[in-house]
Design a protein around this motif. Structure first.
Motif, PDB file in Angstrom:
ATOM      1  N   LYS A  82       0.927  -1.262  -0.052  1.00  0.00           N
ATOM      2  CA  LYS A  82      -0.041  -0.082   0.099  1.00  0.00           C
ATOM      3  C   LYS A  82       0.820   1.223   0.045  1.00  0.00           C
ATOM      4  O   LYS A  82       0.384   2.278  -0.717  1.00  0.00           O
ATOM      5  N   LYS A  83       1.848   1.232   0.704  1.00  0.00           N
ATOM      6  CA  LYS A  83       2.764   2.203   0.837  1.00  0.00           C
ATOM      7  C   LYS A  83       3.328   2.914  -0.586  1.00  0.00           C
ATOM      8  O   LYS A  83       3.423   3.755  -1.112  1.00  0.00           O
ATOM      9  N   GLU A  84       3.864   1.591  -1.247  1.00  0.00           N
ATOM     10  CA  GLU A  84       4.522   1.953  -2.549  1.00  0.00           C
ATOM     11  C   GLU A  84       3.273   2.331  -3.550  1.00  0.00           C
ATOM     12  O   GLU A  84       3.911   2.976  -4.360  1.00  0.00           O
ATOM     13  N   GLN A  85       2.286   1.900  -3.149  1.00  0.00           N
ATOM     14  CA  GLN A  85       1.261   2.258  -4.432  1.00  0.00           C
ATOM     15  C   GLN A  85       0.766   3.757  -4.128  1.00  0.00           C
ATOM     16  O   GLN A  85       0.658   4.260  -5.199  1.00  0.00           O
ATOM     17  N   GLU A  86       0.751   4.052  -2.733  1.00  0.00           N
ATOM     18  CA  GLU A  86       0.460   5.488  -2.732  1.00  0.00           C
ATOM     19  C   GLU A  86       1.556   6.410  -3.100  1.00  0.00           C
ATOM     20  O   GLU A  86       1.369   7.528  -3.531  1.00  0.00           O
ATOM     21  N   SER A  87       2.693   6.088  -2.841  1.00  0.00           N
ATOM     22  CA  SER A  87       3.858   6.865  -3.498  1.00  0.00           C
ATOM     23  C   SER A  87       3.740   6.965  -4.921  1.00  0.00           C
ATOM     24  O   SER A  87       4.253   8.019  -5.698  1.00  0.00           O
ATOM     25  N   PHE A  88       3.535   5.979  -5.634  1.00  0.00           N
ATOM     26  CA  PHE A  88       3.549   5.843  -6.820  1.00  0.00           C
ATOM     27  C   PHE A  88       2.359   6.729  -7.435  1.00  0.00           C
ATOM     28  O   PHE A  88       2.541   7.637  -8.594  1.00  0.00           O
ATOM     29  N   LEU A  89       1.224   6.629  -6.761  1.00  0.00           N
ATOM     30  CA  LEU A  89       0.090   7.645  -7.277  1.00  0.00           C
ATOM     31  C   LEU A  89       0.450   9.316  -7.061  1.00  0.00           C
ATOM     32  O   LEU A  89       0.129   9.894  -7.877  1.00  0.00           O
ATOM     33  N   LYS A  90       1.129   9.334  -5.808  1.00  0.00           N
ATOM     34  CA  LYS A  90       1.501  10.803  -5.552  1.00  0.00           C
ATOM     35  C   LYS A  90       2.790  11.294  -6.724  1.00  0.00           C
ATOM     36  O   LYS A  90       2.535  12.594  -7.271  1.00  0.00           O
ATOM     37  N   GLY A  91       3.398  10.418  -7.104  1.00  0.00           N
ATOM     38  CA  GLY A  91       4.299  10.847  -8.092  1.00  0.00           C
ATOM     39  C   GLY A  91       3.781  11.073  -9.373  1.00  0.00           C
ATOM     40  O   GLY A  91       4.147  11.879 -10.261  1.00  0.00           O
ATOM     41  N   LEU A  92       2.908  10.032  -9.855  1.00  0.00           N
ATOM     42  CA  LEU A  92       1.981  10.237 -10.887  1.00  0.00           C
ATOM     43  C   LEU A  92       1.197  11.555 -11.090  1.00  0.00           C
ATOM     44  O   LEU A  92       1.249  12.215 -12.110  1.00  0.00           O
ATOM     45  N   GLN A  93       0.779  11.810  -9.918  1.00  0.00           N
ATOM     46  CA  GLN A  93       0.169  13.433 -10.105  1.00  0.00           C
ATOM     47  C   GLN A  93       1.083  14.499 -10.276  1.00  0.00           C
ATOM     48  O   GLN A  93       0.453  15.569 -10.536  1.00  0.00           O
ATOM     49  N   ALA A  94       2.217  14.281  -9.782  1.00  0.00           N
ATOM     50  CA  ALA A  94       3.231  15.253 -10.389  1.00  0.00           C
ATOM     51  C   ALA A  94       3.229  15.529 -11.913  1.00  0.00           C
ATOM     52  O   ALA A  94       3.681  16.576 -12.193  1.00  0.00           O
ATOM     53  N   PHE A  95       3.224  14.444 -12.538  1.00  0.00           N
ATOM     54  CA  PHE A  95       3.087  14.556 -13.946  1.00  0.00           C
ATOM     55  C   PHE A  95       1.765  14.680 -14.460  1.00  0.00           C
ATOM     56  O   PHE A  95       1.740  15.081 -15.713  1.00  0.00           O
ATOM     57  N   GLU A  96       0.882  15.017 -13.783  1.00  0.00           N
ATOM     58  CA  GLU A  96      -0.553  15.290 -14.660  1.00  0.00           C
ATOM     59  C   GLU A  96      -0.420  16.716 -15.073  1.00  0.00           C
ATOM     60  O   GLU A  96       0.114  17.744 -14.519  1.00  0.00           O
ATOM     61  N   GLY A  97      -0.864  16.972 -16.237  1.00  0.00           N
ATOM     62  CA  GLY A  97      -1.163  18.307 -16.726  1.00  0.00           C
ATOM     63  C   GLY A  97       0.143  18.519 -17.660  1.00  0.00           C
ATOM     64  O   GLY A  97      -0.038  19.411 -18.405  1.00  0.00           O
ATOM     65  N   LEU A  98       1.205  17.757 -17.763  1.00  0.00           N
ATOM     66  CA  LEU A  98       2.311  17.891 -18.577  1.00  0.00           C
ATOM     67  C   LEU A  98       2.268  16.931 -19.768  1.00  0.00           C
ATOM     68  O   LEU A  98       1.544  16.084 -20.023  1.00  0.00           O
ATOM     69  N   ALA A  99       2.560  17.504 -20.894  1.00  0.00           N
ATOM     70  CA  ALA A  99       2.695  16.915 -22.244  1.00  0.00           C
ATOM     71  C   ALA A  99       3.648  17.477 -23.107  1.00  0.00           C
ATOM     72  O   ALA A  99       4.378  18.421 -22.926  1.00  0.00           O
ATOM     73  N   GLY A 100       4.400  16.308 -23.922  1.00  0.00           N
ATOM     74  CA  GLY A 100       5.202  16.705 -24.990  1.00  0.00           C
ATOM     75  C   GLY A 100       6.659  16.892 -24.373  1.00  0.00           C
ATOM     76  O   GLY A 100       7.140  16.148 -23.471  1.00  0.00           O
ATOM     77  N   ALA A 101       7.177  18.107 -24.518  1.00  0.00           N
ATOM     78  CA  ALA A 101       8.538  18.702 -24.106  1.00  0.00           C
ATOM     79  C   ALA A 101       8.540  18.591 -22.740  1.00  0.00           C
ATOM     80  O   ALA A 101       9.783  18.340 -22.192  1.00  0.00           O
TER      81      ALA A 101
END
Length: 165
Positions: A82-101
């Protein structure tokens, strides 16, 4: 006559109840069934782009063609705590809204391990990269087309040139 009508209506009702869950499926959910993760369709598209940046399409299929982002999600859902899954989702949220370059730049920063980057971003990228590469190396395409296995001890070649000492 009433009995036939009642049976007919019950069968129609049962068929409608069987089809109802597929009609009420929430739009915007991930395309595979996950037990512990709650991923949206936009996050799945983002993971697909990140996987494609890790293993791009060349003369061999890329990560998008092999659907490696789904492999990453399934492995994360089944094999990580569960801890690693939550860390993965938090890291994924840091990339949201980004695209391309912007996305490429952020991924390069995460790959280089910049000290100013959040720990979750580094954890996210480490899991994403290792599972994407692992999924590629274990994919049907690689195992059937790129890796050619011979049974031990191999074939006999009676015409193999031998050098004399």
């Amino acid at each position: 006559m009433n009995r036939r009508l009642a049976i007919k209506q019950v069968l129609i009702f049962a068929g409608a109840m069987a089809l109802l869950p597929s009609c009420l499926r929430e739009e915007g959910k991930v395309s595979i069934q996950l037990q512990h993760l709650d991923i949206s369709a936009t996050q799945e598209k983002l993971l697909e782009e990140i996987a494609e940046l890790i293993i791009p399409k060349t003369n061999t299929p890329g990560a998008k063609d092999l659907k490696l982002h789904l492999f990453v999600l399934k492995m994360l859902d089944d094999c990580y705590d569960k801890k690693e899954q939550e860390s993965f989702l938090k890291g994924l949220q840091a990339f949201e809204g980004l695209a391309g370059a912007e996305l490429k730049e952020k991924l390069i920063e995460a790959n280089s391990g910049k000290p100013g980057l959040a720990k979750e971003v580094g954890d996210f990228y480490a899991i994403m990269k290792s599972r994407t590469i692992g999924g590629y190396l274990n994919s049907k395409y690689v195992m059937s087309n790129l890796v050619i296995w011979e049974l031990v001890p191999g074939r006999y070649n009676g015409y193999f040139p031998v050098k004399t000492a």
